[in-house]
Design a protein around this motif. Structure first.
Motif, short mmCIF file in Angstrom:
data_model
loop_
_atom_site.label_atom_id
_atom_site.label_comp_id
_atom_site.label_asym_id
_atom_site.label_seq_id
_atom_site.Cartn_x
_atom_site.Cartn_y
_atom_site.Cartn_z
N ALA A 1 24.35 38.17 31.85
CA ALA A 1 24.36 37.63 30.48
C ALA A 1 25.63 37.98 29.72
N GLN B 1 29.19 34.62 39.59
CA GLN B 1 30.48 35.17 39.20
C GLN B 1 31.42 35.23 40.40
N THR C 1 32.73 37.03 26.05
CA THR C 1 31.39 36.77 26.58
C THR C 1 30.62 35.89 25.60
N GLN D 1 28.64 38.54 31.05
CA GLN D 1 29.80 38.30 31.92
C GLN D 1 31.02 37.91 31.09
N LEU E 1 25.87 35.46 38.07
CA LEU E 1 26.39 35.76 36.74
C LEU E 1 25.39 36.61 35.96
N GLN F 1 19.23 31.47 25.93
CA GLN F 1 20.32 32.17 26.61
C GLN F 1 20.02 32.24 28.10
N LYS F 2 20.90 31.65 28.89
CA LYS F 2 20.68 31.64 30.33
C LYS F 2 22.00 31.68 31.08
N SER F 3 21.91 32.16 32.31
CA SER F 3 23.04 32.14 33.25
C SER F 3 22.66 31.27 34.42
N GLU G 1 32.15 28.61 31.38
CA GLU G 1 32.03 28.42 32.83
C GLU G 1 33.25 29.02 33.53
N ASN H 1 27.50 30.50 31.70
CA ASN H 1 26.56 31.11 30.76
C ASN H 1 26.46 30.28 29.49
#
Length: 346
Positions: free
Chosen positions: A74, A64, A234, A76, A72, A58-60, A317, A46
């Motif tokens: 946001a 997971q 997070t 997480q 994943l 903001q990105k994933s 990560e 993330n």
């Protein structure tokens, strides 16, 4: 001609705004393109980038649960590894502000039962900035206290013990109360003794093996030492942390200055940079940067802050590439840092 000149002058702000928007789009697109690359490895984590404390990116990317292909989310949770040290440093400095800890006192004052003679000669300050020379209990110091920088996880475990002695509370209690105070709802200092539930949203961590494959370790939570590197958080919560810490809500002016003033120099893959209390500080190209990376079995992390523009870069990560090649392990983190730094310098 005069009318044309006026028209051009009127258009200049519009053109400048369009150029600024294009640059804004370009750096975001450049990061998107970078993270789709499979070389030198695949990114799985993330990212959040904010300027003036407002989110701009903001990105994933990835999963997971990699075998199960569970994406994943946001918010997480990840183990943030050595980013935990700035949380420990802040907790210590809060006690400094209250007069409960003297930075220049020998740690024997707070840990009288330590069997090692070096407890009489190393100070709280030296533990905070990794200049104590401490290796482990029962072992001799690696060098005369204060004479050089050598990174010490054990030094931060001792700081956690000092906090317990002066407050009468566990490190977990102190950290979790701090997270609650600043709205970090998914951040936790985890108790490995089983006195609390495992974090629900913690992404499974995967460590790279010698053959290039990744393996999960189900016992990872039992190895957590929060004061040195085991805090779970997070990307949105770490933005809240940066906003509160660097907005001087957590520390008063003098204690914040202690934390963010270099007390030693550290050899790093970025070059020689300053080290304060749980944070790195440098001003390469005239751009002040406060930073730290983290590496834990199954997780890597980067947290950066640029005071002039209140810009945060947060990258977490749930994979830990081979630690024998840190430029490869942190390749995407370092490239994103370069892209954002250039955008700030333009």
């Amino acid at each position: 001609m005069r009318f044309l000149s006026k028209a051009i002058m009127a258009l200049l702000p519009v053109l400048c705004g369009m150029q600024a928007q294009a640059r804004h789009h370009n750096w975001q697109h450049t990061i998107d393109t970078l993270l789709q690359s499979k070389t030198p490895r695949t990114f799985n984590g993330n990212i959040l980038i904010a300027k003036n404390d407002k989110i701009q990116y903001q990105k994933s990317y990835g999963y997971q649960d990699i075998p199960g292909k569970k994406a994943l989310v946001a918010d997480q949770q990840f183990i943030v590894a050595s980013i935990s040290k700035q949380i420990t440093a802040a907790l210590v400095l809060q006690q400094v502000a209250k007069g409960n800890i003297d930075r220049q006192a020998a740690i024997r004052r707070y840990l009288p039962d330590l069997p090692d003679a070096w407890a009489d000669s190393i100070t709280v300050h030296q533990l905070l900035c990794h200049t104590s020379g401490v290796v482990w209990t029962g072992e001799s110091l690696a060098f005369a206290p204060g004479s050089k920088f050598t990174y010490s996880n054990y030094g931060y475990l001792l700081l956690g013990d000092i906090l317990g002695k002066v407050t009468g509370k566990t490190y977990n209690e102190l950290a979790n109360n701090l997270f609650k105070e600043y709205g970090m709802a998914r951040s936790v200092s985890y108790d490995p003794e089983g006195k609390m539930e495992a974090p629900k949203w913690l992404a499974t961590g995967y460590a790279e093996q010698a053959n290039g494959t990744f393996r999960t370790d189900d016992s990872v939570l039992w190895h957590i030492a929060p004061a040195a590197g085991g805090i779970i958080s997070t990307v949105p919560d770490l933005l809240r942390w940066n906003t509160a810490l660097h907005g001087k809500k957590i520390l008063n002016d003098s204690c914040y200055r202690f934390m963010t003033t270099p007390s030693a120099n550290r050899a790093h893959r970025w070059g020689t940079i300053g080290y304060g209390y749980g944070v790195q500080i440098d001003s390469i190209d005239g751009l002040k940067e406060i930073s730290h990376n983290g590496y834990f079995n199954g997780y890597i992390a980067t947290l950066l802050y640029y005071p002039a523009s209140r810009t945060s870069i947060i990258i977490l990560e749930n994979i830990s590439p081979d630690s024998g090649n840190m430029p490869r392990a942190f390749y995407f983190h370092d490239e994103i840092r370069k892209i954002v730094r250039q955008q700030l310098l333009d």
